[in-house]
Structure formats: structure tokens, C-alpha cells
Design a protein around this motif. Structure first.
Motif, PDB file in Angstrom:
ATOM      1  N   PRO A 128       0.829  -1.209   0.000  1.00  0.00           N
ATOM      2  CA  PRO A 128       0.000   0.000   0.000  1.00  0.00           C
ATOM      3  C   PRO A 128       0.863   1.257   0.000  1.00  0.00           C
ATOM      4  O   PRO A 128       1.878   1.335   0.694  1.00  0.00           O
ATOM      5  N   ARG A 131       3.072   3.211  -6.110  1.00  0.00           N
ATOM      6  CA  ARG A 131       2.451   3.512  -7.405  1.00  0.00           C
ATOM      7  C   ARG A 131       3.161   2.671  -8.465  1.00  0.00           C
ATOM      8  O   ARG A 131       4.372   2.834  -8.696  1.00  0.00           O
ATOM      9  N   ALA A 147      -3.400  -5.089  -7.878  1.00  0.00           N
ATOM     10  CA  ALA A 147      -3.885  -4.054  -6.959  1.00  0.00           C
ATOM     11  C   ALA A 147      -4.565  -4.685  -5.750  1.00  0.00           C
ATOM     12  O   ALA A 147      -4.359  -4.259  -4.604  1.00  0.00           O
ATOM     13  N   SER A 152      -1.477  -1.754  -3.691  1.00  0.00           N
ATOM     14  CA  SER A 152      -0.835  -0.647  -4.398  1.00  0.00           C
ATOM     15  C   SER A 152      -1.817   0.032  -5.349  1.00  0.00           C
ATOM     16  O   SER A 152      -2.855  -0.525  -5.711  1.00  0.00           O
ATOM     17  N   HIS A 153      -1.455   1.239  -5.775  1.00  0.00           N
ATOM     18  CA  HIS A 153      -2.194   1.949  -6.826  1.00  0.00           C
ATOM     19  C   HIS A 153      -1.521   1.604  -8.145  1.00  0.00           C
ATOM     20  O   HIS A 153      -0.296   1.733  -8.280  1.00  0.00           O
ATOM     21  N   SER A 178     -10.812   3.088  -7.789  1.00  0.00           N
ATOM     22  CA  SER A 178     -10.066   4.083  -7.013  1.00  0.00           C
ATOM     23  C   SER A 178      -8.583   3.733  -6.936  1.00  0.00           C
ATOM     24  O   SER A 178      -7.750   4.585  -6.635  1.00  0.00           O
ATOM     25  N   ARG A 179      -8.243   2.463  -7.226  1.00  0.00           N
ATOM     26  CA  ARG A 179      -6.847   2.023  -7.151  1.00  0.00           C
ATOM     27  C   ARG A 179      -6.282   1.624  -8.501  1.00  0.00           C
ATOM     28  O   ARG A 179      -5.090   1.336  -8.606  1.00  0.00           O
ATOM     29  N   CYS A 180      -7.117   1.585  -9.532  1.00  0.00           N
ATOM     30  CA  CYS A 180      -6.673   1.198 -10.868  1.00  0.00           C
ATOM     31  C   CYS A 180      -7.029   2.292 -11.858  1.00  0.00           C
ATOM     32  O   CYS A 180      -8.197   2.639 -12.018  1.00  0.00           O
TER      33      CYS A 180
END
Length: 364
Positions: A128, A131, A147, A152-153, A178-180
Motif C-alpha cells: 500500500p 504507485r 492491486a 498498491s495503486h 479508485s486504485r486502478c
């Protein structure tokens, strides 16, 4: 009366079969695409056959597609055309992850795919707050798995606008938007700032680059000092013999049917990585024993092939699918035979893994 009953029964059974093959049969992954949804990307229905003919003409002699600067510059546009032609068929018959993975005893193909993707996150030591960049993300199957596994983003880049829209839709459906993030662009000239990613990966994508140095150089540029990069490369192995006609036909068949401007040799990858400045931490062909064959999914029975071919041709006849889809389906089937031959003979691997690191900045 009996004849009428038999006729109605036969008609009912026929309709049930059509419903099953066309509407029920979907993608290998969560029914992501149905046969009736085959659209050929952003190509209009009346242009599909022309685009296929142009593609086939360009890649009919793979080794010649990048021999000059002028022809090499055309490769990205034809790769874009290729993914317009095949993305829906891939999703319908394969799933949302456009890559291979070693078979796992007692595990489904979907589970084996997820394990293969999560290995990338583990090699990158992703966590987390990181990027990551997915270089050649397709419709985002690996992006979502990585993800979810790492927290992670993940930012993905693909040259194909249709894939961007498909990936975003899948991200929303999975609750991971929101993360991809997905960007349309060419990985030979990426729209990202220098040193803006903690890590990067490419899963069977950089094989589309005319020169591997160019895409590796771009990844090197966008990574932060000390950042890791994992790539699964399509390559010929040391068993390949250029004077063996069967070997040549198998490799050329793979290149023609997958929009590749010539496969690279296995022993070239590490030296190219070092040439652009990377440190090579690990290099391994993930297809070698004890890994089980990756090509088992390609061994589609003749009945399954004719079933799918019949569905495609019927949909074309009914004008639900555009003209040219049948030819694209046939091309992919023939390419699957060449890929299988490459795997069985050991002359080709789609998962030559390299783990690279951008050197950390020197302390002052």
C-alpha cells in the motif's frame, strides 16, 4: 399431430442450443464478454474485413516489419488495429488476462492465472502506498489482481482506446476504480514524468516493440531510483534452429498471428536491460520444469473449435457480428496451433522473466 409435436420439440431444442452457445457461453473470467457482443473494438462494422486484410498484409513476413525506420514506425498503428480485431474474441474465449501461465495441479486456469500475476506483485515487493505501472495493460486483468493482492495503486497504459474503456468498466465492476487507473498511450513514448513510479511490470506485452531498448528505456526513465521492474518476455529459446523449417514456420506463425515485429532470442534480454542502465537481479524461464505446460489451454478440441466457428459464422450471417470476424477467429485458431507447437518443442516461451532494478541515486 405427432409430426407437429416432433417439429416443435426439435425447434425448441434447437433454440435452446442456440441460446446456450450464443448467449450463455461467455468469457473464461466472470463471463466478461458474450458472443453476441463481438464488436471488433472501435472499428466500424463495414471496415472490419478491410482492416483485417491490411493487418495480414503488413505482418505476412514478420521479420520484415521493422527492418527500416519507416516500417518500424507503422508497427504501433497495426498493433492498435490488431487489438481492435481480437480484444472481444480474447475476452469471450480466454478472459480478462491476455497472457499465459503455467498449469497448476488441481487448480483451475483462472487460479493459475491469478498466481502468475500475484508473483509479479511479490517480486516488486509492492505494498500500500506504492504507485505501479502496468506496461501494456490490455483490459486490466493483471492490474486488478495485483492491486487487490498488494494494495498498491496501479496505472495501466495501452495503445488501444477500446481496451481503455473495457478496462475502466471492469475496474468499476470490481470496485477497484479508485486504485486502478488506465491511460491510452504508446509505451515507446509514455506520458508520465521522470521518476514517478515505485515499480513497473509488463506481462507478455513488450514483444510488440520493434526495439526492446526503446520500451525498456522508457520504463527506466519513469522509475524512481531503486525502483524494480518485472517483465515476462516472449522469446525463442536456445533450442530454436533457424535452419529447421518446422521451427521457422512455428515461430513465424506466432509472429504473424500476434502482431509481433520479430521475436527476440532468450539470451538477448538481459544484455538489452543492462544497455539501458538496469541492474539484472534475476532471470528465469518460468515455463521450465517443474512448471507444468502453459499451452494446455490452447489444445482446444476440434468439436469446441467448430462450435465456436459455427457461432461466429451464424452471428455474421445474422449481421449481429461484422464481416471479417470469422477470418479473425480462424487466424487466432491457427496461431494457437503454432503456439502449442512452440511450447511442445521447447523452442518458444512466453514467460521468460527478468527482475530489473534502476540503480539507486549515488549519495552525495
Amino acid at each position: 399431430m405427432e409430426a407437429t409435436t416432433v417439429a416443435w420439440t426439435a425447434a425448441g431444442v434447437g433454440m435452446a442450443l442456440v441460446y446456450w452457445f450464443v448467449w450463455v457461453m461467455g468469457a473464461a473470467e466472470v463471463k466478461g464478454k458474450r458472443a453476441v457482443d463481438l464488436k471488433m473494438g472501435s472499428i466500424t462494422h463495414d471496415k472490419v474485413k478491410d482492416k483485417y486484410t491490411q493487418y495480414w498484409s503488413f505482418f505476412r513476413r514478420p521479420k520484415e516489419t521493422a527492418t527500416t525506420q519507416a516500417s518500424a514506425e507503422k508497427v504501433p498503428a497495426f498493433v492498435d488495429t490488431f487489438y481492435n480485431l481480437v480484444t472481444d474474441i480474447y475476452e469471450w474465449g480466454w478472459g480478462q488476462s491476455f497472457h499465459f501461465s503455467p498449469s497448476l495441479p488441481g487448480r483451475s486456469h483462472r487460479e493459475a492465472t491469478r498466481v502468475h500475476e500475484e508473483r509479479v506483485a511479490d517480486l516488486l515487493q509492492a505494498k500500500p502506498g506504492h504507485r505501479l505501472l502496468d506496461v501494456g495493460c490490455g483490459v486490466g486483468g493483471p492490474m486488478r489482481a495485483i492491486a487487490a493482492h498488494s494494495g498498491s495503486h496501479v496505472v495501466g497504459i495501452t495503445i488501444n482506446e477500446y481496451q481503455v474503456n473495457r478496462a475502466r468498466a471492469h475496474n468499476r465492476k470490481a470496485g477497484l476504480d479508485s486504485r486502478c487507473e488506465v491511460v491510452c498511450g504508446n509505451f515507446l513514448s509514455m506520458p508520465f514524468a521522470d521518476a514517478s513510479f515505485d515499480g513497473a511490470y509488463s506481462i507478455e506485452a513488450t514483444c510488440h516493440a520493434p526495439r526492446l531498448q526503446d520500451v525498456y528505456g522508457e520504463v527506466f526513465r519513469i522509475l524512481k531510483p531503486g525502483g524494480l521492474y518485472v517483465s515476462y518476455e516472449w522469446v525463442t529459446t536456445s533450442l530454436y534452429r533457424a535452419d529447421n523449417p518446422e521451427h521457422v514456420e512455428a515461430i513465424h506463425g506466432i509472429e504473424r498471428g500476434d502482431a509481433l515485429p520479430g521475436l527476440r532470442r532468450q539470451d538477448e534480454i538481459a544484455s538489452i536491460a543492462k544497455e539501458v542502465g538496469f541492474e539484472v537481479l534475476k532471470e528465469l524461464d518460468l515455463a521450465l520444469p517443474p512448471a507444468l505446460p502453459w499451452w494446455t489451454r490452447l489444445k482446444m478440441g476440434r468439436i469446441a473449435y467448430w462450435r465456436n466457428s459455427l457461432v461466429v459464422r451464424v452471428l455474421t450471417m445474422l449481421r449481429i457480428a461484422p464481416k471479417g470476424v470469422a477470418e479473425v477467429h480462424e487466424m487466432l485458431y491457427e496461431t494457437a496451433q503454432h503456439l502449442t507447437r512452440g511450447g511442445e518443442t521447447g523452442i518458444f516461451t512466453p514467460m521468460h522473466m527478468v527482475l530489473l532494478r534502476k540503480p539507486a541515486a549515488e549519495s552525495k
